[in-house]
Write a protein that holds these residues in place. Structure first.
Motif, PDB file in Angstrom:
ATOM      1  N   ASN A  93     -33.257 -15.807   7.862  1.00  0.00           N
ATOM      2  CA  ASN A  93     -33.596 -14.534   7.217  1.00  0.00           C
ATOM      3  C   ASN A  93     -34.124 -13.500   8.193  1.00  0.00           C
ATOM      4  OD1 ASN A  93     -32.798 -15.083   4.510  1.00  0.00           O
ATOM      5  ND2 ASN A  93     -34.545 -16.459   4.352  1.00  0.00           N
ATOM      6  N   ASN A  94     -34.132 -13.848   9.482  1.00  0.00           N
ATOM      7  CA  ASN A  94     -34.485 -12.885  10.523  1.00  0.00           C
ATOM      8  C   ASN A  94     -33.169 -12.300  11.028  1.00  0.00           C
ATOM      9  OD1 ASN A  94     -35.259 -11.504  12.854  1.00  0.00           O
ATOM     10  ND2 ASN A  94     -36.941 -12.928  13.245  1.00  0.00           N
ATOM     11  N   LYS A  95     -32.649 -11.351  10.255  1.00  0.00           N
ATOM     12  CA  LYS A  95     -31.319 -10.829  10.536  1.00  0.00           C
ATOM     13  C   LYS A  95     -31.163 -10.264  11.948  1.00  0.00           C
ATOM     14  CE  LYS A  95     -29.388  -8.737   7.107  1.00  0.00           C
ATOM     15  NZ  LYS A  95     -28.922  -7.709   6.198  1.00  0.00           N
ATOM     16  N   PRO A  96     -32.130  -9.504  12.491  1.00  0.00           N
ATOM     17  CA  PRO A  96     -31.930  -8.988  13.856  1.00  0.00           C
ATOM     18  C   PRO A  96     -31.731 -10.110  14.897  1.00  0.00           C
ATOM     19  CG  PRO A  96     -33.723  -7.804  12.783  1.00  0.00           C
ATOM     20  CD  PRO A  96     -33.353  -8.951  11.879  1.00  0.00           C
ATOM     21  N   ILE A  97     -32.472 -11.192  14.771  1.00  0.00           N
ATOM     22  CA  ILE A  97     -32.320 -12.297  15.728  1.00  0.00           C
ATOM     23  C   ILE A  97     -30.984 -12.999  15.521  1.00  0.00           C
ATOM     24  CG2 ILE A  97     -33.160 -14.620  16.309  1.00  0.00           C
ATOM     25  CD1 ILE A  97     -35.969 -13.537  16.213  1.00  0.00           C
ATOM     26  N   MET A  98     -30.621 -13.272  14.275  1.00  0.00           N
ATOM     27  CA  MET A  98     -29.357 -13.961  14.013  1.00  0.00           C
ATOM     28  C   MET A  98     -28.168 -13.101  14.445  1.00  0.00           C
ATOM     29  SD  MET A  98     -30.017 -16.998  12.962  1.00  0.00           S
ATOM     30  CE  MET A  98     -28.480 -17.566  12.215  1.00  0.00           C
ATOM     31  N   VAL A  99     -28.206 -11.804  14.176  1.00  0.00           N
ATOM     32  CA  VAL A  99     -27.131 -10.904  14.609  1.00  0.00           C
ATOM     33  C   VAL A  99     -27.047 -10.911  16.135  1.00  0.00           C
ATOM     34  CG1 VAL A  99     -26.434  -8.468  14.742  1.00  0.00           C
ATOM     35  CG2 VAL A  99     -27.097  -9.475  12.540  1.00  0.00           C
ATOM     36  N   LYS A 100     -28.182 -10.879  16.795  1.00  0.00           N
ATOM     37  CA  LYS A 100     -28.204 -10.912  18.263  1.00  0.00           C
ATOM     38  C   LYS A 100     -27.466 -12.145  18.779  1.00  0.00           C
ATOM     39  CE  LYS A 100     -31.383 -12.229  21.837  1.00  0.00           C
ATOM     40  NZ  LYS A 100     -32.734 -12.614  22.151  1.00  0.00           N
ATOM     41  N   TYR A 101     -27.766 -13.309  18.227  1.00  0.00           N
ATOM     42  CA  TYR A 101     -27.130 -14.540  18.708  1.00  0.00           C
ATOM     43  C   TYR A 101     -25.662 -14.631  18.289  1.00  0.00           C
ATOM     44  CZ  TYR A 101     -31.460 -16.288  20.637  1.00  0.00           C
ATOM     45  OH  TYR A 101     -32.598 -16.451  21.409  1.00  0.00           O
ATOM     46  N   PHE A 102     -25.314 -14.177  17.103  1.00  0.00           N
ATOM     47  CA  PHE A 102     -23.902 -14.174  16.696  1.00  0.00           C
ATOM     48  C   PHE A 102     -23.102 -13.262  17.624  1.00  0.00           C
ATOM     49  CE2 PHE A 102     -23.012 -15.852  12.195  1.00  0.00           C
ATOM     50  CZ  PHE A 102     -24.044 -16.776  12.236  1.00  0.00           C
ATOM     51  N   GLU A 103     -23.637 -12.077  17.925  1.00  0.00           N
ATOM     52  CA  GLU A 103     -22.929 -11.147  18.799  1.00  0.00           C
ATOM     53  C   GLU A 103     -22.884 -11.656  20.240  1.00  0.00           C
ATOM     54  OE1 GLU A 103     -24.560  -7.233  17.971  1.00  0.00           O
ATOM     55  OE2 GLU A 103     -23.250  -7.034  16.209  1.00  0.00           O
ATOM     56  N   GLN A 104     -23.932 -12.350  20.674  1.00  0.00           N
ATOM     57  CA  GLN A 104     -23.926 -12.963  22.010  1.00  0.00           C
ATOM     58  C   GLN A 104     -22.845 -14.044  22.067  1.00  0.00           C
ATOM     59  OE1 GLN A 104     -27.683 -14.719  23.108  1.00  0.00           O
ATOM     60  NE2 GLN A 104     -27.021 -15.149  25.180  1.00  0.00           N
ATOM     61  N   SER A 105     -22.710 -14.808  21.010  1.00  0.00           N
ATOM     62  CA  SER A 105     -21.695 -15.849  20.933  1.00  0.00           C
ATOM     63  C   SER A 105     -20.289 -15.231  20.953  1.00  0.00           C
ATOM     64  CB  SER A 105     -21.908 -16.666  19.650  1.00  0.00           C
ATOM     65  OG  SER A 105     -21.002 -17.730  19.581  1.00  0.00           O
ATOM     66  N   PHE A 106     -20.103 -14.148  20.243  1.00  0.00           N
ATOM     67  CA  PHE A 106     -18.837 -13.408  20.227  1.00  0.00           C
ATOM     68  C   PHE A 106     -18.468 -12.964  21.643  1.00  0.00           C
ATOM     69  CE2 PHE A 106     -16.952  -9.036  19.306  1.00  0.00           C
ATOM     70  CZ  PHE A 106     -15.699  -9.487  18.949  1.00  0.00           C
ATOM     71  N   ALA A 107     -19.428 -12.383  22.357  1.00  0.00           N
ATOM     72  CA  ALA A 107     -19.191 -11.939  23.729  1.00  0.00           C
ATOM     73  C   ALA A 107     -18.857 -13.130  24.643  1.00  0.00           C
ATOM     74  CB  ALA A 107     -20.411 -11.189  24.257  1.00  0.00           C
ATOM     75  N   TYR A 108     -19.530 -14.250  24.414  1.00  0.00           N
ATOM     76  CA  TYR A 108     -19.298 -15.453  25.224  1.00  0.00           C
ATOM     77  C   TYR A 108     -17.847 -15.923  25.112  1.00  0.00           C
ATOM     78  CZ  TYR A 108     -19.820 -20.382  26.687  1.00  0.00           C
ATOM     79  OH  TYR A 108     -19.674 -21.614  27.284  1.00  0.00           O
ATOM     80  N   VAL A 109     -17.324 -16.076  23.886  1.00  0.00           N
ATOM     81  CA  VAL A 109     -15.946 -16.563  23.760  1.00  0.00           C
ATOM     82  C   VAL A 109     -14.925 -15.523  24.231  1.00  0.00           C
ATOM     83  CG1 VAL A 109     -16.441 -18.273  21.977  1.00  0.00           C
ATOM     84  CG2 VAL A 109     -15.637 -15.996  21.301  1.00  0.00           C
ATOM     85  N   ASN A 110     -15.299 -14.252  24.182  1.00  0.00           N
ATOM     86  CA  ASN A 110     -14.385 -13.230  24.682  1.00  0.00           C
ATOM     87  C   ASN A 110     -14.323 -13.195  26.211  1.00  0.00           C
ATOM     88  OD1 ASN A 110     -13.141 -12.134  22.376  1.00  0.00           O
ATOM     89  ND2 ASN A 110     -15.051 -11.144  21.836  1.00  0.00           N
ATOM     90  N   SER A 111     -15.222 -13.960  26.860  1.00  0.00           N
ATOM     91  CA  SER A 111     -15.156 -14.079  28.316  1.00  0.00           C
ATOM     92  C   SER A 111     -14.184 -15.183  28.744  1.00  0.00           C
ATOM     93  CB  SER A 111     -16.545 -14.347  28.899  1.00  0.00           C
ATOM     94  OG  SER A 111     -16.974 -15.677  28.602  1.00  0.00           O
ATOM     95  N   PHE A 112     -13.713 -15.985  27.781  1.00  0.00           N
ATOM     96  CA  PHE A 112     -12.774 -17.082  28.060  1.00  0.00           C
ATOM     97  C   PHE A 112     -11.353 -16.511  28.175  1.00  0.00           C
ATOM     98  CE2 PHE A 112     -15.380 -20.267  25.244  1.00  0.00           C
ATOM     99  CZ  PHE A 112     -16.434 -20.191  26.132  1.00  0.00           C
ATOM    100  N   PRO A 113     -10.474 -17.250  28.875  1.00  0.00           N
ATOM    101  CA  PRO A 113      -9.052 -16.836  28.863  1.00  0.00           C
ATOM    102  C   PRO A 113      -8.499 -16.954  27.434  1.00  0.00           C
ATOM    103  CG  PRO A 113      -9.423 -18.700  30.366  1.00  0.00           C
ATOM    104  CD  PRO A 113     -10.705 -18.427  29.662  1.00  0.00           C
ATOM    105  N   THR A 114      -7.623 -16.039  27.060  1.00  0.00           N
ATOM    106  CA  THR A 114      -7.044 -16.064  25.724  1.00  0.00           C
ATOM    107  C   THR A 114      -6.232 -17.336  25.533  1.00  0.00           C
ATOM    108  OG1 THR A 114      -6.932 -13.675  25.724  1.00  0.00           O
ATOM    109  CG2 THR A 114      -5.555 -14.801  24.117  1.00  0.00           C
ATOM    110  N   LYS A 115      -6.391 -17.952  24.349  1.00  0.00           N
ATOM    111  CA  LYS A 115      -5.603 -19.171  24.027  1.00  0.00           C
ATOM    112  C   LYS A 115      -4.194 -18.766  23.645  1.00  0.00           C
ATOM    113  CE  LYS A 115      -8.736 -22.773  22.558  1.00  0.00           C
ATOM    114  NZ  LYS A 115      -9.147 -23.631  21.479  1.00  0.00           N
TER     115      LYS A 115
END
Length: 115
Positions: A93-115
């Protein structure tokens, strides 16, 4: 008096997960029974059948997350998910923290080569 914590239903977990995803930029929730987000051919957050949220993070960030929030690795269908951490319900229920980590995770997988 009963002080037991009421277990959240899967549907409650799904509503919270959807609220977090809807607050993020650049991606949307996928799946009907297996709930997840993905980008670049890689999943990066999951809601398992136990109603637990997993977030995929770089190794160093995952270690920091697990230490800071006193949590562990994420399991789905009995398998340990590589690079995923279990998001404790105390953060949901701490939306700012959860959004931060979801968006960090999004950026992380976008650093991988495209499948």
């Amino acid at each position: 008096m009963n002080n037991k914590k009421l277990k959240m239903t899967w549907e409650d977990s799904l509503k919270i997960y959807d609220t977090i995803v809807e607050s993020c930029n650049g991606f949307e929730r996928k799946g009907k029974k297996m709930i997840y987000t993905s980008s670049n051919g890689y999943m990066f957050t999951l809601l398992n059948k136990a109603g637990e949220i997993g977030i995929r993070l770089p190794k160093e960030e995952a270690t920091k997350f697990m230490e800071q929030y006193d949590t562990g690795h994420y399991y789905s269908y009995g398998a340990k998910m590589k690079d995923y951490v279990l998001a404790p319900e105390s953060l949901w229920n701490n939306k700012p923290i959860m959004v931060k980590y979801f968006e960090q995770s999004f950026a992380y997988v976008n650093s991988f080569p495209t499948k």
